[in-house]
Design a protein around this motif. Structure first.
Motif, PDB file in Angstrom:
ATOM      1  N   SER A 106      -2.759  -1.465  -3.071  1.00  0.00           N
ATOM      2  CA  SER A 106      -3.677  -0.342  -2.871  1.00  0.00           C
ATOM      3  C   SER A 106      -2.869   0.940  -2.801  1.00  0.00           C
ATOM      4  CB  SER A 106      -4.511  -0.529  -1.604  1.00  0.00           C
ATOM      5  OG  SER A 106      -3.699  -0.776  -0.475  1.00  0.00           O
ATOM      6  N   VAL A 158      -6.250   0.867  -9.601  1.00  0.00           N
ATOM      7  CA  VAL A 158      -6.277   0.312  -8.250  1.00  0.00           C
ATOM      8  C   VAL A 158      -7.650  -0.299  -7.994  1.00  0.00           C
ATOM      9  CG1 VAL A 158      -6.190   0.854  -5.785  1.00  0.00           C
ATOM     10  CG2 VAL A 158      -4.556   1.899  -7.340  1.00  0.00           C
ATOM     11  N   HIS A 190       0.864  -1.184   0.000  1.00  0.00           N
ATOM     12  CA  HIS A 190       0.000   0.000   0.000  1.00  0.00           C
ATOM     13  C   HIS A 190       0.892   1.224   0.000  1.00  0.00           C
ATOM     14  CE1 HIS A 190      -3.444   2.635   0.907  1.00  0.00           C
ATOM     15  NE2 HIS A 190      -2.566   3.322   1.618  1.00  0.00           N
ATOM     16  N   PHE A 238      -9.345  -3.585  -1.085  1.00  0.00           N
ATOM     17  CA  PHE A 238      -8.014  -3.195  -0.620  1.00  0.00           C
ATOM     18  C   PHE A 238      -7.876  -1.718  -0.301  1.00  0.00           C
ATOM     19  CE2 PHE A 238      -7.481  -6.920  -3.458  1.00  0.00           C
ATOM     20  CZ  PHE A 238      -7.220  -7.844  -2.460  1.00  0.00           C
ATOM     21  N   ASN A 239      -8.532  -0.852  -1.052  1.00  0.00           N
ATOM     22  CA  ASN A 239      -8.456   0.569  -0.752  1.00  0.00           C
ATOM     23  C   ASN A 239      -9.524   0.998   0.246  1.00  0.00           C
ATOM     24  OD1 ASN A 239      -6.241   1.642  -2.154  1.00  0.00           O
ATOM     25  ND2 ASN A 239      -7.460   3.352  -2.902  1.00  0.00           N
ATOM     26  N   GLU A 277     -10.444  -0.730  -5.826  1.00  0.00           N
ATOM     27  CA  GLU A 277     -10.870  -0.007  -4.623  1.00  0.00           C
ATOM     28  C   GLU A 277     -11.346  -0.956  -3.527  1.00  0.00           C
ATOM     29  OE1 GLU A 277     -13.939   3.504  -3.147  1.00  0.00           O
ATOM     30  OE2 GLU A 277     -14.043   2.764  -5.201  1.00  0.00           O
ATOM     31  N   GLN A 311      -3.531   5.262  -1.774  1.00  0.00           N
ATOM     32  CA  GLN A 311      -4.442   6.311  -1.325  1.00  0.00           C
ATOM     33  C   GLN A 311      -3.811   7.689  -1.540  1.00  0.00           C
ATOM     34  OE1 GLN A 311      -7.734   5.963   0.028  1.00  0.00           O
ATOM     35  NE2 GLN A 311      -7.610   8.101  -0.588  1.00  0.00           N
ATOM     36  N   GLY A 337      -8.934  -6.224   3.457  1.00  0.00           N
ATOM     37  CA  GLY A 337      -7.917  -6.609   2.486  1.00  0.00           C
ATOM     38  C   GLY A 337      -7.033  -7.725   3.000  1.00  0.00           C
TER      39      GLY A 337
END
Length: 591
Positions: free
Chosen positions: A494, A560, A459, A565-566, A562, A496, A572
């Motif tokens: 992921s 990505v 991530h 995982f996000n 979402e 962000q 996740g």
């Protein structure tokens, strides 16, 4: 002395939060036996996501529609044509949602959770259901992890109004109808409320106000990282003491224990470390602030938390190896304020605690909440886990250190680390140096390749708009993610993107001019502001950065996945664990 510890909405529903279990365990160790902890966030969500509650909502919607048909005025806002339209829309959606909401909740708690299409559908249904509920309190908007009212959470004047607004604040009614009496029935002498996110400010202070109104003899204290960052503000903000007796800032274990002792004894609050309270018309801040000795802390205690009510099929427990950040030079980061210095537990003790928690709560899944794990202790942690043949599956945050070698990454993987969270922030060399990240492009690139090769998911947090950053520099970071197919297509990846905020306790504030910030502003009404508006000498303006951030977010979202995982690290982790189990032969062949 009876103690009740409460965690209010809104927080992520996949897993418990660590604050109260740490406090509870510390009180256990000190011999405080009469206590109870409750996660009101998940209890309340579980209540809302029921057919029984839905039928009550339906009656309220019908009544609200009749009322608005007679009294609505204006185009926008509460009691307006817009409000009327929201209620009509909610009633139109209701017949479908009322039959789906309990099955959606149940699906997230069983094997259907791992069907990504059903998982996505359930989250969508819950979001629509909360939108229906919200229409009663328009313009308030509830989501699974947040709430938006028309009041500013950065204004004490607004907060005092919000916690009393029966029309727009849904928590008043929800607490009164479902939770307040059971809290009072415990007959606590002390209630501690943990507010660790901005989404908990209004729900948490609403709860505090209701408890104090119901029984003024109950001592209510507020703890958590939000008010730790507002110590100076609280000195000048007496009106918040209408809602609670005091605040505990920074770390709370020893402070809470001493508060218990003082309430049972001489009530000399000057002896309670980290306490902010009002005395003879003045706000008192007890200093110096106390830092805990982690070596003396027990494993967290999750007893009393409804672990079967979280919206996940398996329990993922947050744990902590260390407090503070061993690096703490990043110019943008205010997180280091929460813990004044870096301390860590002995790795052997940590593994002892993990084994104890795994057995007690029947789970191999853990989430290290540390700001970042230090490399040498992490290596010892891995050796201890593997030497015991301890089957554990976990995720944690590390830095892109050049010493995070492939050898150490292999040890992490073999010890059960399924995913590593990195604060990348930028891939541009000048910005890395300017932010004082202490990392290099070469280390980032090599570590990402190694992680993908070894089957460790990655991530990356990314910041857009740090002062002096140009559009080209921000796009270089975006392209590192978007064009890196090996990375962004790896299972569990992921990313962000975040828009830069000038936070009040970040290192940049010690020398804003040196970072290209030439003017800092804060609205006068926002006496609880956690950040500032600003102007820059060069690079993108805040307005240009916000526009580019939207572009970067959209482009990264294209590559990505979402969900999950996000959306949730805990969700996740469970997906990655399932994926690894299904592809065990493939992963075992990776060196």
């Amino acid at each position: 002395m009876k103690v009740s510890l409460l965690f209010p909405p809104s927080w992520h529903p996949s897993q418990p939060y660590l604050s109260l279990p740490c406090l509870t365990a510390f009180l256990d160790q000190a011999g405080i036996t009469e206590k109870r902890q409750r996660d009101l966030n998940i209890e309340m969500l579980d209540t809302i996501l029921t057919r029984t509650y839905g039928l009550l909502v339906y009656e309220r919607l019908v009544d609200k529609l009749k009322q608005l048909e007679k009294t609505r005025e204006g185009e926008f806002g509460p009691g307006s044509d817009e409000h009327y339209a929201k209620v009509v829309e909610a009633l139109d959606r209701f017949p479908h949602l009322i039959d789906e909401i309990e099955p959606a909740k149940a699906s997230l708690r069983c094997e259907e959770f791992y069907d990504i299409n059903r998982y996505r559908e359930c989250l969508f249904l819950i979001d629509r259901w909360l939108e229906v509920v919200s229409s009663i309190y328009f313009p308030t908007r509830l989501t699974v992890v947040d709430n938006q009212l028309s009041y500013s959470i950065y204004s004490s004047r607004d907060i005092v109004k919000a916690v009393k607004d029966e029309e727009q604040n849904p928590y008043i009614e929800l607490y009164r109808q479902y939770f307040l009496q059971s809290i009072l029935d415990d007959q606590p002498d002390l209630v501690g409320i943990s507010i660790t996110a901005t989404s908990q400010i209004i729900p948490g202070l609403t709860l505090s106000r209701l408890i104090k109104e119901a029984n003024p003899e109950i001592h209510v204290t507020i703890g958590g990282s939000i008010f730790t960052r507002l110590v100076d503000n609280l000195r000048r903000c007496e009106r918040l003491f209408q809602l609670t007796d005091d605040f505990i800032v920074f770390e709370g274990e020893t402070a809470l224990l001493e508060l218990v002792n003082q309430l049972a004894g001489h009530k000399n609050f000057a002896k309670v470390p980290n306490l902010i309270y009002r005395h003879e018309g003045k706000v008192i801040v007890n200093q110096p602030f106390y830092s805990e000795n982690l070596a003396q802390h027990p494993a967290p205690n999750y007893d009393g938390f409804p672990l079967n009510q979280y919206l996940a099929p398996k329990t993922v427990l947050p744990v902590q190896f260390s407090r503070g950040c061993y690096y703490k030079d990043c110019a943008f980061c205010a997180l280091t304020l929460d813990h004044q210095n870096f301390r860590q537990k002995d790795p052997v003790k940590v593994v002892d605690e993990l084994q104890y928690l795994s057995k007690k709560y029947d789970t191999p899944f853990f989430f290290f909440t540390d700001e970042c794990l230090a490399l040498s202790p992490a290596r010892r942690l891995c050796k201890e886990i593997t030497s015991r043949n301890f089957d554990i599956q976990w995720t944690a945050e590390f830095r892109f250190e050049k010493n995070l070698s492939r050898e150490l990454l292999t040890q992490l993987r073999d010890a059960g680390c399924h995913k590593i969270v990195f604060g990348l922030e930028t891939y541009n060399k000048r910005m890395m140096d300017f932010m004082q990240k202490g990392i290099t492009q070469e280390s980032v690139q090599r570590i990402c390749v190694d992680c993908v090769d070894l089957g460790i998911a990655v991530h990356c947090y990314v910041i857009v708009g740090f002062p002096t950053e140009t559009q080209e520099e921000a796009l270089e970071t975006m392209n590192f993610i978007v064009e890196n197919t090996n990375l962004n297509s790896s299972y569990g990846f992921s990313c962000q993107p975040c828009l830069f905020d000038l936070e009040k306790e970040a290192p940049i504030m010690s020398d804003p001019g040196g970072y290209g910030v030439q003017r800092i502003m804060r609205p006068a009404a926002e006496d609880l502001s956690l950040g500032f508006f600003y102007e820059v000498k060069e690079g993108m303006t805040p307005e240009e950065a916000e526009k580019l951030y939207q572009y970067v977010y959209e482009k990264i979202s294209e590559v990505v996945v979402e969900l999950p995982f996000n959306y949730s690290m805990a969700d996740g982790l469970l997906y990655i664990a399932r994926h690894k189990k299904q592809h065990a032969a493939e992963f075992s062949s990776v060196s």
